[in-house]
Design an enzyme around this catalytic site. Structure first.
Site, PDB file in Angstrom:
ATOM      1  N   CYS A 175       0.696  -0.836  -0.250  1.00  0.00           N
ATOM      2  CA  CYS A 175      -0.054   0.157  -0.436  1.00  0.00           C
ATOM      3  C   CYS A 175       0.988   1.398   0.309  1.00  0.00           C
ATOM      4  O   CYS A 175       0.561   2.790  -0.759  1.00  0.00           O
ATOM      5  CB  CYS A 175      -0.858   0.153   1.397  1.00  0.00           C
ATOM      6  SG  CYS A 175      -2.050  -1.352   1.371  1.00  0.00           S
ATOM      7  N   ARG A 235      15.474   1.996   2.950  1.00  0.00           N
ATOM      8  CA  ARG A 235      14.981   0.529   2.620  1.00  0.00           C
ATOM      9  C   ARG A 235      14.606  -0.401   3.418  1.00  0.00           C
ATOM     10  O   ARG A 235      15.056  -1.378   3.495  1.00  0.00           O
ATOM     11  CB  ARG A 235      16.600   0.565   2.263  1.00  0.00           C
ATOM     12  CG  ARG A 235      16.661  -0.597   1.247  1.00  0.00           C
ATOM     13  CD  ARG A 235      17.858  -0.945   0.404  1.00  0.00           C
ATOM     14  NE  ARG A 235      19.117  -0.886   0.892  1.00  0.00           N
ATOM     15  CZ  ARG A 235      20.460   0.096   0.780  1.00  0.00           C
ATOM     16  NH1 ARG A 235      20.297   0.904   0.359  1.00  0.00           N
ATOM     17  NH2 ARG A 235      21.116  -0.308   1.565  1.00  0.00           N
ATOM     18  N   SER A 236      13.616  -0.422   4.112  1.00  0.00           N
ATOM     19  CA  SER A 236      13.028  -1.275   4.695  1.00  0.00           C
ATOM     20  C   SER A 236      12.441  -2.287   3.953  1.00  0.00           C
ATOM     21  O   SER A 236      12.680  -1.874   2.361  1.00  0.00           O
ATOM     22  CB  SER A 236      11.372  -0.903   5.429  1.00  0.00           C
ATOM     23  OG  SER A 236      10.502  -0.145   5.031  1.00  0.00           O
ATOM     24  N   ASP A 245      19.904   3.960   3.249  1.00  0.00           N
ATOM     25  CA  ASP A 245      20.338   3.457   4.555  1.00  0.00           C
ATOM     26  C   ASP A 245      21.418   3.703   4.882  1.00  0.00           C
ATOM     27  O   ASP A 245      22.022   4.082   4.323  1.00  0.00           O
ATOM     28  CB  ASP A 245      19.138   1.957   4.797  1.00  0.00           C
ATOM     29  CG  ASP A 245      20.019   0.994   4.310  1.00  0.00           C
ATOM     30  OD1 ASP A 245      21.281   0.688   3.953  1.00  0.00           O
ATOM     31  OD2 ASP A 245      19.593   0.023   4.450  1.00  0.00           O
TER      32      ASP A 245
END
Length: 327
Positions: free
Chosen positions: A137, A172-173, A195
């Site tokens: 999402c 950068r999860s 990150d």
């Protein structure tokens, strides 16, 4: 002294304005359903924000029981979609829970089937292109923000419409940052993913000739190297202490913040051409849009010959359009 408003060069765009452009589509989809869809959220952590802003059934459960609740929701025909508030365990157990949700109810698009399709740049679940794959999402919401801002060049064919743009994503999860970098690169952009461990470049190669993105480590690069090159800067760093160094922004850059904290200081308006301070309302509409898409996909599974089409898609015969954006 601040410049008068009539001399301001930066346009601040609020999430509510962007969400309105998607509400018509979602409203039309809802009107075509026989009943109001039911979205269930499982809260097994202490996140207070999860209790507000959603018009759906929220079930607060003990984290040791969330697995049982997900399995039951998978089997409950009255439930159309499932979301889970992460992190719960802050370990691989969370990844297991993501895979536990049925593909037919995974409204967040975090299950293996959807994640595989996203990274491989596969748009459909079946060979006849009737079932669109689901995108996470928040990354999809940011894509919709960029579309609203006309960053996608509609003169170019689908899949190439970000060609020529350099974008920095500071996050950068596995839930947001990395999927977002992949989506933008698959649409033709050169993406610098930043990150604490360094910088990676996501790109479809020179001349965007590759079907899907590749990742290259940018040795010795840091955020300071990426910002002056970037037309768009997207940030999602938790914590009030982190701020983007405004002086390093490319003049006229588009700046988008998806963190709950403000990663840009007020001086960003002196440098950026467009500033989007939050995207929450867009993410909610995208969540509902995903729910409608899942319901549509589930209806397709009941049509004759679906299993054969699905097998064909699994064998690599589905359309692999270079653009993976949900249209």
């Amino acid at each position: 002294m601040e410049a008068p408003d009539h001399l301001a060069s930066c346009k601040v765009v609020l999430a509510g304005s962007i969400a309105k452009s998607l509400q018509i589509e979602v409203g039309k989809g809802l009107s075509e359903l026989e009943r109001k869809p039911l979205l269930v959220g499982f809260l097994a952590n202490k996140d207070p924000s999860a209790r507000f802003g959603f018009g759906f059934l929220l079930r607060e459960v003990d984290r040791e029981e969330v697995e049982t609740h997900i399995i039951a929701a998978n089997q409950d025909e009255a439930i159309d979609g499932i979301i889970v508030y992460y992190p719960i365990f802050n370990s691989r157990q969370d990844q297991y829970l993501q895979q536990l949700i049925s593909v037919e109810k995974d409204v967040e698009g975090l299950g293996h089937r959807y994640i595989f399709n996203m990274y491989q740049n596969i748009r459909f679940l079946d060979s006849e292109n009737l079932q669109k794959s689901i995108l996470p999402c928040t990354p999809l919401a940011i894509v919709k923000v960029l579309e609203y801002l006309k960053m996608y060049n509609t003169i170019l064919p689908y899949g190439n419409r970000l060609y020529g743009h350099s974008i920095t994503v500071v996050n950068r999860s596995e839930v947001v940052g990395r999927p977002l970098a992949a989506l933008l690169a698959n649409d033709g952009a050169s993406v610098y993913s930043v990150d604490v461990d360094g910088v990676q470049q996501f790109t479809r190669g020179e001349g965007i000739k590759k079907r899907r993105h590749e990742v290259v480590e940018k040795e010795a690069w840091a955020l300071e190297d990426c910002l002056p090159l970037s037309d768009v800067v997207i940030t999602g760093v938790p914590g009030k202490a982190f701020k983007i160094p405004t002086n390093l922004l490319k003049e006229g850059a588009v700046c988008i913040n998806f963190s709950t904290d403000k990663n840009f200081g007020p001086e960003v308006k002196d440098r950026a051409s467009i500033y989007v301070p939050a995207i929450g309302k867009v993410t909610i509409i995208v969540l509902l849009r995903n729910l409608l898409r899942i319901i549509h996909n589930r209806k397709q599974t009941s049509t004759p010959g679906f299993e054969k089409r699905l097998d064909s898609a699994d064998n690599g015969q589905s359309l692999r359009d270079a653009s993976f954006r949900a249209q």
